[in-house]
Design an enzyme around this catalytic site. Structure first.
Site, PDB file in Angstrom:
ATOM      1  N   GLU A  44     -19.315 -21.583   2.931  1.00  0.00           N
ATOM      2  CA  GLU A  44     -18.911 -20.927   1.668  1.00  0.00           C
ATOM      3  C   GLU A  44     -20.043 -21.014   0.642  1.00  0.00           C
ATOM      4  OE1 GLU A  44     -16.309 -19.226   1.834  1.00  0.00           O
ATOM      5  OE2 GLU A  44     -14.678 -20.290   2.867  1.00  0.00           O
ATOM      6  N   CYS A  67     -12.061  -4.108  11.892  1.00  0.00           N
ATOM      7  CA  CYS A  67     -11.314  -3.469  10.810  1.00  0.00           C
ATOM      8  C   CYS A  67      -9.821  -3.461  11.160  1.00  0.00           C
ATOM      9  CB  CYS A  67     -11.812  -2.049  10.597  1.00  0.00           C
ATOM     10  SG  CYS A  67     -10.822  -1.138   9.392  1.00  0.00           S
ATOM     11  N   CYS A 109     -13.693  -1.592   7.682  1.00  0.00           N
ATOM     12  CA  CYS A 109     -14.944  -0.840   7.853  1.00  0.00           C
ATOM     13  C   CYS A 109     -15.216  -0.030   6.587  1.00  0.00           C
ATOM     14  CB  CYS A 109     -14.851   0.067   9.075  1.00  0.00           C
ATOM     15  SG  CYS A 109     -13.767   1.485   8.807  1.00  0.00           S
TER      16      CYS A 109
HETATM   17 ZN    ZN Z   1     -11.626   1.073   9.581  1.00  0.00          ZN
END
Ligand code: ZN
Ligand code: ADP
Length: 195
Positions: A89, A145, A183
């Site tokens: 992080e 995604c 995405c």
């Molecule tokens: Zn996508």
């Protein structure tokens, strides 16, 4: 077995949420441990309510880590014999972390950091642009995604199930917040990001 000599370097692991940054950081640190190198692991502690003392991957893997909130807190934990330093992080630290990391490299340490390259607005995150520029090695990971199943480079912030607005406050009291990998086509934000 005698621990191998190490070369001082900076390795940066970046990508959106769920891309496997923590997984990859843990993998490299475990390998260093198997090589009998002296390893120190840190994680940015976002606030003082929770001291999470491990690096955690969404795949369930854990590695013990020292929670710290500023770059200066790291230095007292580094000794002459420390060879490998992992920081998770890293995007949450202020720019001082860059100086601290450069000093560690000058002292001969191998530094491996993992962090989000972009925030949910698709803006370069905190110290990441400089760390990426000065790194010896960069690994840019992709997630999947959640909308269409292709490679995801971005992190979608959802507030009560709807895409967050560009100017929403970072902390929204009482709201249900969620993050997803998306995405470029499926990432939603009301203002056009620069990239
Ligand atoms: Zn996508
Ligand atoms: P990061 O540190 O980048 O957030 P983690 O190492 O915590 O990533 O998590 C990676 C793991 O998350 C993957 O190995 C997989 O098991 C899981 N995962 C959950 N959602 C996704 C997704 N949308 N794309 C890829 N991996 C995902």
């Amino acid at each position: 077995m005698i621990a191998p000599l190490i070369k001082s370097s900076l390795e940066v692991i970046c990508g959106p949420m769920f891309s496997g940054k923590s997984e990859e950081l843990i993998r490299r640190l475990r390998r260093a441990h198997y090589a009998k190198l002296s390893v120190a692991v840190f994680k940015h502690q976002l606030d003082d309510r929770t001291a999470i003392d491990h690096v955690a991957s969404h795949n369930g893997t854990l590695l013990a880590a020292q929670p710290i909130r500023s770059a200066h807190e790291l230095e007292p934990f580094i000794f002459g014999e420390t060879q490998v330093i992992g920081i998770d992080e890293v995007q949450f630290f202020d720019l001082e972390i860059i100086n601290v990391i450069c000093k560690l490299i000058a002292r001969g340490k191998r530094v491996i950091v993992a962090g989000l390259d972009l925030d949910f607005k698709r803006r370069p995150f905190g110290p990441m642009p400089t760390l990426l520029a000065i790194a010896d090695e960069v690994t840019k990971l992709k997630a999947i995604c959640l909308e269409c199943g292709t490679d995801a480079h971005f992190t979608q912030r959802l507030v009560d199930g709807a895409p967050a607005q560009y100017h929403d406050p970072v902390v929204m009291v009482g709201a249900q917040e969620q993050y997803q990998a998306r995405c470029r086509n499926c990432h939603r934000i009301d203002l056009q990001p620069p990239f």
